[in-house]
Design an enzyme around this catalytic site. Structure first.
Site, mmCIF file in Angstrom:
data_model
loop_
_atom_site.group_PDB
_atom_site.id
_atom_site.type_symbol
_atom_site.label_atom_id
_atom_site.label_comp_id
_atom_site.label_asym_id
_atom_site.label_seq_id
_atom_site.Cartn_x
_atom_site.Cartn_y
_atom_site.Cartn_z
ATOM 1 N N SER A 170 0.875 -1.180 0.000
ATOM 2 C CA SER A 170 0.000 0.000 0.000
ATOM 3 C C SER A 170 0.904 1.220 0.000
ATOM 4 O O SER A 170 2.058 1.149 0.446
ATOM 5 C CB SER A 170 -0.870 0.018 1.255
ATOM 6 O OG SER A 170 -1.425 1.314 1.451
ATOM 7 N N TYR A 191 -1.452 -0.740 10.485
ATOM 8 C CA TYR A 191 -1.685 -1.029 9.062
ATOM 9 C C TYR A 191 -0.495 -0.523 8.236
ATOM 10 O O TYR A 191 0.069 -1.269 7.420
ATOM 11 C CB TYR A 191 -2.998 -0.397 8.591
ATOM 12 C CG TYR A 191 -3.274 -0.674 7.120
ATOM 13 C CD1 TYR A 191 -3.383 -1.977 6.647
ATOM 14 C CD2 TYR A 191 -3.414 0.366 6.202
ATOM 15 C CE1 TYR A 191 -3.609 -2.240 5.300
ATOM 16 C CE2 TYR A 191 -3.644 0.107 4.854
ATOM 17 C CZ TYR A 191 -3.736 -1.195 4.409
ATOM 18 O OH TYR A 191 -3.951 -1.450 3.079
HETATM 19 N N1 LIG Z 1 -8.725 -0.726 -1.202
HETATM 20 C C1 LIG Z 1 -7.705 0.081 -0.967
HETATM 21 O O1 LIG Z 1 -7.825 1.309 -0.923
HETATM 22 C C2 LIG Z 1 -6.335 -0.508 -0.757
HETATM 23 C C3 LIG Z 1 -5.234 0.367 -0.792
HETATM 24 C C4 LIG Z 1 -3.958 -0.170 -0.593
HETATM 25 C C5 LIG Z 1 -3.786 -1.513 -0.390
HETATM 26 N N2 LIG Z 1 -4.883 -2.338 -0.363
HETATM 27 C C6 LIG Z 1 -4.641 -3.759 -0.098
HETATM 28 O O2 LIG Z 1 -5.242 -4.520 -1.116
HETATM 29 C C7 LIG Z 1 -5.502 -5.841 -0.625
HETATM 30 C C8 LIG Z 1 -6.892 -6.271 -1.061
HETATM 31 O O3 LIG Z 1 -7.845 -5.430 -0.468
HETATM 32 P P1 LIG Z 1 -9.155 -4.922 -1.223
HETATM 33 O O4 LIG Z 1 -9.055 -3.456 -1.331
HETATM 34 O O5 LIG Z 1 -9.417 -5.719 -2.430
HETATM 35 O O6 LIG Z 1 -10.245 -5.204 -0.084
HETATM 36 P P2 LIG Z 1 -11.434 -6.268 0.027
HETATM 37 O O7 LIG Z 1 -12.366 -6.106 -1.121
HETATM 38 O O8 LIG Z 1 -11.941 -6.113 1.416
HETATM 39 O O9 LIG Z 1 -10.711 -7.673 -0.153
HETATM 40 C C9 LIG Z 1 -9.978 -8.289 0.867
HETATM 41 C C10 LIG Z 1 -9.864 -9.751 0.529
HETATM 42 O O10 LIG Z 1 -9.122 -10.400 1.572
HETATM 43 C C11 LIG Z 1 -9.853 -11.505 2.039
HETATM 44 N N3 LIG Z 1 -9.618 -11.731 3.448
HETATM 45 C C12 LIG Z 1 -9.840 -10.872 4.483
HETATM 46 N N4 LIG Z 1 -9.545 -11.467 5.654
HETATM 47 C C13 LIG Z 1 -9.129 -12.730 5.338
HETATM 48 C C14 LIG Z 1 -8.704 -13.837 6.103
HETATM 49 N N5 LIG Z 1 -8.648 -13.788 7.454
HETATM 50 N N6 LIG Z 1 -8.358 -14.975 5.465
HETATM 51 C C15 LIG Z 1 -8.415 -15.059 4.118
HETATM 52 N N7 LIG Z 1 -8.799 -14.048 3.339
HETATM 53 C C16 LIG Z 1 -9.158 -12.894 3.942
HETATM 54 C C17 LIG Z 1 -11.315 -11.174 1.783
HETATM 55 O O11 LIG Z 1 -12.089 -12.367 1.588
HETATM 56 P P3 LIG Z 1 -13.012 -13.094 2.685
HETATM 57 O O12 LIG Z 1 -13.715 -12.048 3.459
HETATM 58 O O13 LIG Z 1 -13.886 -13.958 1.825
HETATM 59 O O14 LIG Z 1 -12.051 -13.920 3.492
HETATM 60 C C18 LIG Z 1 -11.211 -10.436 0.453
HETATM 61 O O15 LIG Z 1 -11.209 -11.371 -0.613
HETATM 62 C C19 LIG Z 1 -5.279 -5.774 0.887
HETATM 63 O O16 LIG Z 1 -4.017 -6.347 1.194
HETATM 64 C C20 LIG Z 1 -5.269 -4.291 1.174
HETATM 65 O O17 LIG Z 1 -4.471 -3.982 2.307
HETATM 66 C C21 LIG Z 1 -6.148 -1.872 -0.544
#
Ligand SMILES: NC(=O)c1ccc[n+]([C@@H]2O[C@H](COP(=O)([O-])OP(=O)(O)OC[C@H]3O[C@@H](n4cnc5c(N)ncnc54)[C@H](OP(=O)(O)O)[C@@H]3O)[C@@H](O)[C@H]2O)c1
Length: 267
Positions: free
Chosen positions: A143, A156
């Protein structure tokens, strides 16, 4: 679109929604079979059906809670034993927006277990297998808070700084052994992440929010360009190179036999 190239299997964590689900779609279109890992089975099933209908690729789903040691071990075993796996996307992660004084430390630990411990263990399972095969790709979703930890919750930010530093170290250790590594540093991206982090994405200035589709397409373009660190929002990559140059310039002085003169510790 159906493709007939076979690029090996990509294992994607956190594939049930957001960025991970888009990686699944894009990697299948690039010719990968998929193993999709997350907790929510019905979402994984629906996505797997759609992707295999659209692309003809084989899509397997594995439900696992990567915050639980036993579940992480199951995915590690899969990475070690399935020789078809050529790509690992360490994407599963959670965030938080709350500052330290109002955060629950148990939730902070759970975040470290998912964002840091699971990612580390899965990499430790995949890397030797990839090195033995002389090829493989590890994509770690960090991130921009890795370099801007003041923006959201500090744990985080710290967890994502780990992902960045760990990836830089992987590049140093594995690049000569045929393994490609990439850290992706998304800025704010329109996914459910923000609801879970306690700050609806609608409350952010929309000029700083990217779509998940654009984010993943840019990240994969960065991979194709051979980037080790990809910051999809950054207009001029000279800015990142300047940061790296400043880091390199510190190098010769980071470890010496004497404290700096300003500390007045004369011997
Ligand atoms: N969105 C942003 O602004 C942003 C910015 C920078 C970085 N990121 C990073 O991008 C990555 C993906 O996030 P996203 O934005 O796509 O959010 P998201 O839509 O909430 O997706 C998160 C994913 O992680 C899975 N997950 C959460 N807890 C888990 C667990 N205990 N075991 C296995 N799987 C788990 C969730 O699936 P289940 O609930 O089905 O387990 C979901 O598929 C993360 O690492 C986040 O830190 C996001």
């Amino acid at each position: 679109m159906t493709t007939h190239i076979h690029a090996g299997t990509a294992l994607i964590t956190g594939a049930s929604s957001g960025i991970g689900a888009i990686y699944a779609d894009r990697l299948a279109r690039r010719g990968h079979d998929l193993i999709l890992v997350a907790r929510n089975r019905s979402r994984l099933e629906a996505l797997a059906r759609r992707i295999s209908d659209d692309t003809g690729r084989s899509v397997e789903i594995v439900t696992a809670d990567l915050g639980q040691a036993a579940d992480v071990r199951r995915i590690e075993a899969l990475l070690r034993s399935d020789a078809s796996i050529t790509t690992l996307v360490n994407n599963a992660g959670i965030g938080a927006a709350a500052p330290l004084l109002v955060s629950d430390v148990d939730k902070m630990q759970a975040m470290i277990e998912l964002n840091v411990t699971a990612l580390t263990r899965l990499t430790y399972a995949a890397a030797p297998a990839f090195v033995a095969r002389g090829e493989g790709t590890i994509i770690n979703i960090a991130s921009i808070v890795a370099v801007a930890p003041e923006i959201l919750n500090g744990v985080y930010g710290g967890s994502k700084a780990f992902v960045l530093a760990f990836t830089q170290s992987l590049q140093h250790e594995l690049a000569g052994k045929g393994v490609r590594v990439q850290a992706v540093l998304p800025g704010a991206t329109r996914t459910e992440f923000w609801d879970i982090a306690g700050q609806p994405v609608e409350n952010l200035p929309q000029a700083i929010v990217m779509s998940g589709d654009d984010l993943v397409d840019a990240a994969l373009a960065g991979l194709d360009l051979g980037e080790v660190i990809t910051v999809p929002s950054l207009p001029d990559d000279a800015d990142w190179k300047a940061l790296e140059a400043a880091r390199a310039a510190l190098g010769p002085n980071l470890s010496r036999d004497q404290p700096a003169a300003r500390y007045g510790v004369a011997r």
